[in-house]
Design a protein around this motif. Structure first.
Motif, short mmCIF file in Angstrom:
data_model
loop_
_atom_site.label_atom_id
_atom_site.label_comp_id
_atom_site.label_asym_id
_atom_site.label_seq_id
_atom_site.Cartn_x
_atom_site.Cartn_y
_atom_site.Cartn_z
N TYR A 1 12.98 22.68 -11.53
CA TYR A 1 12.61 22.79 -10.12
C TYR A 1 11.81 21.57 -9.65
N THR A 2 11.15 20.89 -10.58
CA THR A 2 10.46 19.65 -10.21
C THR A 2 11.48 18.58 -9.81
N ALA B 1 14.87 13.97 2.40
CA ALA B 1 14.07 13.86 3.62
C ALA B 1 13.93 12.39 4.04
N THR B 2 13.77 11.49 3.08
CA THR B 2 13.68 10.07 3.40
C THR B 2 14.98 9.57 4.00
N LEU B 3 16.11 9.99 3.43
CA LEU B 3 17.41 9.58 3.97
C LEU B 3 17.59 10.07 5.40
N MET B 4 17.18 11.29 5.68
CA MET B 4 17.30 11.82 7.03
C MET B 4 16.41 11.06 8.00
N LEU B 5 15.21 10.69 7.56
CA LEU B 5 14.29 9.93 8.42
C LEU B 5 14.86 8.56 8.74
N LEU B 6 15.46 7.90 7.75
CA LEU B 6 16.08 6.60 8.00
C LEU B 6 17.23 6.72 9.00
N HIS B 7 17.97 7.80 8.93
CA HIS B 7 19.08 8.00 9.87
C HIS B 7 18.55 8.20 11.29
N VAL B 8 17.50 8.98 11.43
CA VAL B 8 16.94 9.24 12.76
C VAL B 8 16.35 7.97 13.36
N LYS B 9 15.69 7.15 12.53
CA LYS B 9 15.01 5.94 13.00
C LYS B 9 15.85 4.68 12.85
N ARG B 10 17.14 4.81 12.65
CA ARG B 10 17.98 3.64 12.35
C ARG B 10 17.97 2.62 13.48
N HIS B 11 17.81 3.06 14.73
CA HIS B 11 17.85 2.12 15.85
C HIS B 11 16.55 1.34 16.01
N PHE C 1 12.59 15.32 -1.56
CA PHE C 1 11.87 14.20 -0.94
C PHE C 1 12.83 13.05 -0.64
N ALA C 2 13.74 12.76 -1.58
CA ALA C 2 14.71 11.69 -1.34
C ALA C 2 15.62 12.02 -0.16
N LEU D 1 0.83 -1.21 0.00
CA LEU D 1 0.00 0.00 0.00
C LEU D 1 0.87 1.26 0.00
N ALA D 2 2.01 1.20 0.69
CA ALA D 2 2.90 2.37 0.70
C ALA D 2 3.45 2.64 -0.69
N PHE D 3 3.85 1.59 -1.41
CA PHE D 3 4.35 1.77 -2.77
C PHE D 3 3.25 2.28 -3.70
N SER D 4 2.06 1.73 -3.55
CA SER D 4 0.97 2.16 -4.44
C SER D 4 0.53 3.58 -4.14
N THR D 5 0.68 4.02 -2.88
CA THR D 5 0.36 5.41 -2.55
C THR D 5 1.30 6.37 -3.29
N SER D 6 2.59 6.04 -3.29
CA SER D 6 3.54 6.87 -4.03
C SER D 6 3.30 6.79 -5.53
#
Length: 256
Positions: free
Chosen positions: A34-35, A45-55, A42-43, A10-15
């Motif tokens: 600019y697009t 932001a995803t990388l930063m989120l993975l770093h914060v939630k890595r544990h 977005f990419a 569902l996450a993939f289909s949402t994107s």
């Protein structure tokens, strides 16, 4: 297993639903440059989120001692008839999925459609994937998985062959929606069948083999079909994809 695969899908289909539409409207509003920068944001932001939630990411358990000491080879999986059939069907459907996302914008440009309109057509594809995967647990409880895959392959193959004959935006959106039901909606079923057909403790290895085969098709097939489209136009590309799916349905149907 099927429920977890469906939720993840569902996450993939949402994107897949939001991405093309947002990109299309962004291109018409702020331009391609600019697009692309916004997509890079977005990419990042995803990388930063993975770093914060890595544990909080779960670690996989080590394989058992019996499996670690075995000498089974990955290529042995291709000698299992049930797995080979799933690899072929999965590869064909994923190939047509990727190619559709590749050639549909080109086909739309040849029809003089705007970027936002092409985004809406691709968004119809993604919305169908999302809706089908949302009700997938209910569907598989009432229908045979193998027959469902065969039906979706046949319908998708016919639809792909008919797309070059359509130049109406509503009809293109309807065809894209039907393709989304067939090509994208049934991928969790394939993953579930793959795990069930794989030998004990080799489910992850079977998924890795499938991913490797898909990467091979993603690297070479767009180039081949791109050359075909450059020489003869987009119509033969769509027809070839449709014929490939119909052949896949016949191949799967004739196997025991």
């Amino acid at each position: 297993m099927l429920f977890r695969s469906s939720v993840l899908a569902l996450a993939f289909s949402t994107s897949g639903f939001l991405g093309p539409m947002l990109a299309g409207f962004a291109i018409d509003a702020i331009g391609h440059r600019y697009t692309f920068l916004a997509c890079a944001g977005f990419a990042l932001a995803t990388l930063m989120l993975l770093h914060v939630k890595r544990h909080s990411i779960r670690r996989h358990h080590q394989p058992s001692a019996q499996w670690k000491g075995s000498e089974q080879r990955t290529m042995d999986l291709l000698r299992i008839p049930a797995l080979l059939r799933i690899f072929v069907v999965s590869g064909l459907m994923s190939m047509c999925w990727d190619l559709y996302n590749f050639v549909m914008p080109i086909h739309g440009s040849s029809l003089k459609l705007s970027a936002s309109t092409i985004g809406l057509i691709l968004g119809s594809f993604g919305s169908a994937i999302f809706l089908f995967r949302l009700i997938l647990p209910w569907v598989v409880r009432r229908f045979n998985e193998r027959k469902l895959l065969l039906i979706t392959m046949v319908v998708s193959g016919v639809m792909l062959a008919l797309i070059p004959l359509v130049d109406s935006v509503p009809l293109l959106m309807a065809a894209s929606f039907v393709l989304g039901l067939g090509l994208g909606g049934t991928q969790p079923i394939i993953m579930s069948m793959l795990y069930r057909a794989a030998p004990a403790e080799r489910g992850g290895e079977a998924v890795g083999m499938r991913t490797q085969l898909l990467n091979i098709t993603q690297a070479g097939v767009p180039l081949i079909f791109g050359l075909l489209g450059a020489q003869f136009g987009m119509a033969p590309v769509f027809v070839a994809m449709g014929v490939a799916l119909l052949w896949g349905a016949w191949y799967s149907r004739r196997q025991p």
